[in-house]
Design a protein around this motif. Structure first.
Motif, PDB file in Angstrom:
ATOM      1  N   LYS A  29      -2.477  -2.780  -0.768  1.00  0.00           N
ATOM      2  CA  LYS A  29      -1.993  -1.591  -0.066  1.00  0.00           C
ATOM      3  C   LYS A  29      -0.463  -1.622   0.045  1.00  0.00           C
ATOM      4  CE  LYS A  29      -6.076  -0.670   2.734  1.00  0.00           C
ATOM      5  NZ  LYS A  29      -6.623  -0.627   4.104  1.00  0.00           N
ATOM      6  N   GLN A  30       0.074  -2.782   0.382  1.00  0.00           N
ATOM      7  CA  GLN A  30       1.525  -2.928   0.488  1.00  0.00           C
ATOM      8  C   GLN A  30       2.192  -2.708  -0.869  1.00  0.00           C
ATOM      9  OE1 GLN A  30       3.491  -3.411   3.233  1.00  0.00           O
ATOM     10  NE2 GLN A  30       1.604  -3.081   4.415  1.00  0.00           N
ATOM     11  N   TYR A  31       1.580  -3.239  -1.921  1.00  0.00           N
ATOM     12  CA  TYR A  31       2.132  -3.087  -3.266  1.00  0.00           C
ATOM     13  C   TYR A  31       2.108  -1.615  -3.687  1.00  0.00           C
ATOM     14  CZ  TYR A  31       2.705  -3.306  -8.281  1.00  0.00           C
ATOM     15  OH  TYR A  31       3.146  -3.098  -9.557  1.00  0.00           O
ATOM     16  N   GLU A  32       1.024  -0.935  -3.447  1.00  0.00           N
ATOM     17  CA  GLU A  32       0.914   0.479  -3.803  1.00  0.00           C
ATOM     18  C   GLU A  32       1.955   1.311  -3.044  1.00  0.00           C
ATOM     19  OE1 GLU A  32      -3.109   1.641  -3.046  1.00  0.00           O
ATOM     20  OE2 GLU A  32      -3.907   0.397  -4.683  1.00  0.00           O
ATOM     21  N   MET A  33       2.130   1.004  -1.768  1.00  0.00           N
ATOM     22  CA  MET A  33       3.119   1.718  -0.959  1.00  0.00           C
ATOM     23  C   MET A  33       4.528   1.454  -1.501  1.00  0.00           C
ATOM     24  SD  MET A  33       3.766   1.874   3.191  1.00  0.00           S
ATOM     25  CE  MET A  33       3.195   0.241   3.404  1.00  0.00           C
ATOM     26  N   LEU A  34       4.817   0.211  -1.852  1.00  0.00           N
ATOM     27  CA  LEU A  34       6.122  -0.152  -2.390  1.00  0.00           C
ATOM     28  C   LEU A  34       6.353   0.514  -3.745  1.00  0.00           C
ATOM     29  CD1 LEU A  34       8.547  -1.834  -1.594  1.00  0.00           C
ATOM     30  CD2 LEU A  34       7.541  -3.770  -2.773  1.00  0.00           C
TER      31      LEU A  34
END
Length: 155
Positions: A10-15
């Protein structure tokens, strides 16, 4: 471990989403400021923009100082011209008074004198007198008698 993996995804997708948005915004900046975003890096662009801002603010300060100096010299010039006009007017008034006395026509003399006294023009050009210096040539007074106890011994 699966909880960490889902959180990291989720953090990677947001970034990744934020990075793509930044790329789009940078391309829009390139279009607005007319430069090729692929040839100019983000760091170079913002460095140049910061440098421009700094130089612009310095130029504004210099222009303000220059304007203030010009206004100051203009005010000084106006004050000088005003002082010269007043000086000429005073000289003309004195000349008129002298010319009136030469003609022998004494009508209005008292009126002119009273006007000069009321305006203070009669006293303006007088030089200030130096205060009198006290005469210090005299020697200080010396006592002719000394003070003694009044108890004299009687023999």
């Amino acid at each position: 471990m699966s909880g960490f993996a889902t959180y990291a995804r989720k953090q990677y997708e947001m970034l990744a989403n934020m990075h793509s948005n930044m790329g789009k915004l940078y391309e829009n900046l390139g279009e607005y400021f007319v430069f090729e975003p692929k040839n100019v890096s983000i760091e170079d662009f913002f460095g140049d923009l910061s440098n421009f801002r700094t130089l612009f603010l310095e130029a504004v300060k210099e222009n303000n100082k220059k304007r203030e100096m010009e206004e100051k010299t203009k005010r000084a010039k106006i004050a000088k011209e005003k002082a010269e006009r007043e000086k000429l007017e005073r000289q003309q008034k004195k000349k008129q008074l002298i010319d009136m006395n030469k003609d022998g026509d004494e009508t209005g003399v008292m009126d002119n004198l009273i006007g000069l006294l009321q305006s203070g023009a009669a006293f303006r050009d007088r030089k200030k007198q130096k205060p009198k210096i006290p005469d210090n040539r005299r020697a200080p007074l010396e006592r002719s008698r000394s003070r003694h106890n009044g108890n004299a011994s009687v023999v």
